[in-house]
Design an enzyme around this catalytic site. Sequence first.
Site, PDB file in Angstrom:
ATOM      1  N   TRP A 185       0.831  -1.205   0.000  1.00 16.58           N
ATOM      2  CA  TRP A 185       0.000   0.000   0.000  1.00 16.58           C
ATOM      3  C   TRP A 185       0.866   1.256   0.000  1.00 16.58           C
ATOM      4  O   TRP A 185       0.511   2.258  -0.622  1.00 16.58           O
ATOM      5  CB  TRP A 185      -0.937  -0.020   1.204  1.00 16.58           C
ATOM      6  N   TRP A 231     -12.602  16.486   4.228  1.00 16.92           N
ATOM      7  CA  TRP A 231     -11.496  15.574   4.559  1.00 16.92           C
ATOM      8  C   TRP A 231     -10.147  16.273   4.586  1.00 16.92           C
ATOM      9  O   TRP A 231      -9.225  15.846   5.291  1.00 16.92           O
ATOM     10  CB  TRP A 231     -11.452  14.399   3.588  1.00 16.92           C
TER      11      TRP A 231
END
Length: 454
Positions: free
Chosen positions: A268, A349
């Site tokens: 990731w 966000w």
Amino acid sequence: MESPPTLLWFRRDLRLSYQAALVAAVGEGPVVPVYVLDDETPKHRRMGAASRWWLHHSLTRLDAALREKGSRLILRRGRADAVLAELAAETGARRVHAIRHYEPWWRNAERAVAKRIELVCHDGNYLAPPGSVTTGGGTPYKIFTPFWRALRERMPPAVPVAAPDAIPGPAQWPQSDALADWNLLPTRPNWASGFDDWTPGEGGARERVAAFVDHASRYDEQRNLPSIEGSSRLSPHLHFGEVSPATVWHCVADAGGSVETFLGELGWRDYAQNVILQFPDYAARNARDRFDALPWRSSPSELKAWQQGRTGYPIVDAGMRQLWATGWMHNRVRMIAASFLIKHLLIDWREGERWFWDTLVDADYGSNAVNWQWTSGTGIDSNLFVRIMAPLSQSEKFDAAGYIRRWVPELAGLSDTAIHDPDAAGCRPRGYPAKIIGHREARERALAAVRSIG
């Protein structure tokens, strides 16, 4: 006649082992290792306060490690291209070796440096060079799962190379700044007093890897349990390059059990770098344009309550207080806290991304931006916005009672059952805030907001 020295430019690669730039520089003769504190090139992306605390200690230990090998670390402050050109003129150096970086400001800096002096960049901070894992058509992946499948086929990475026994230095060393003069550590007040559990530097990274090896086979079972902290806690060491992901891979890959889940987390990291290579402004813009019209709420008081761990949701508050106290937050709780800000409070966000950037010791541009956009549903590969985490049931599901007691002491006397939702249990202590918003109300508001953009 002694050959001119080579400059070794350190950035987020503060190690001597598996350091391709160091090996190449030593192969050419005398080496002048240098770290440039460049706050000008990144502009608003200058390193956050928690990262600067880590940097101070990591540079201290890097200098000590270099001195053990007959070298030292030169510290300079300013724009990287100007500083390195100046240092080259002082020392007679004709070349700079460095590990390649992929943040947009570092790519700009590398281009600027290359215009002034020969720059040789090497790979080594990722399992595979970002941009090198592509589809059959030669295009970069945008979705993690096929990216990871393709990257996994190229593993294991090359076996790490040990640090050289000695690092030759120049006949005369250039002057260096004093690290203390950079004022990287907080003083008034010293909000980092709780960071003492960390040991920045390559030695600390080795200790952390060794400690994790014994638990790597149970990673999938334990990583979601904040009360036992089953994650590796390697993220700041990996971010600052005190250990390479290749080294970590070779140390843990044969652990068996659920270690493959952990290897996917290393993947990731690579994926996040590939994303910012394609979308350099990923931390500032929604990857899905439709979310540009989402009616985010502006509520400074609620944002502050979230930042301070005063939302009335114990699992969220525990995570935010752990972050402030230690510069780190358990991974499962990061997702819960991020989802709460975005979907319960309906706050953009990017507000959360900026807070994490300043307060995390592992604040990584790629990983931070990709994780926030994944949670918000705005990313190129992300969770659906309509999937709204229920923090109260998440807290109970992942047995967070012990974690909450540690970080929210007002609730320490509550039972394992009541501590997840003191309001519902009718036992909320007077000093602990009521829920800032009810879960059902927040969910309905978030769903209405996303429906409004079609």
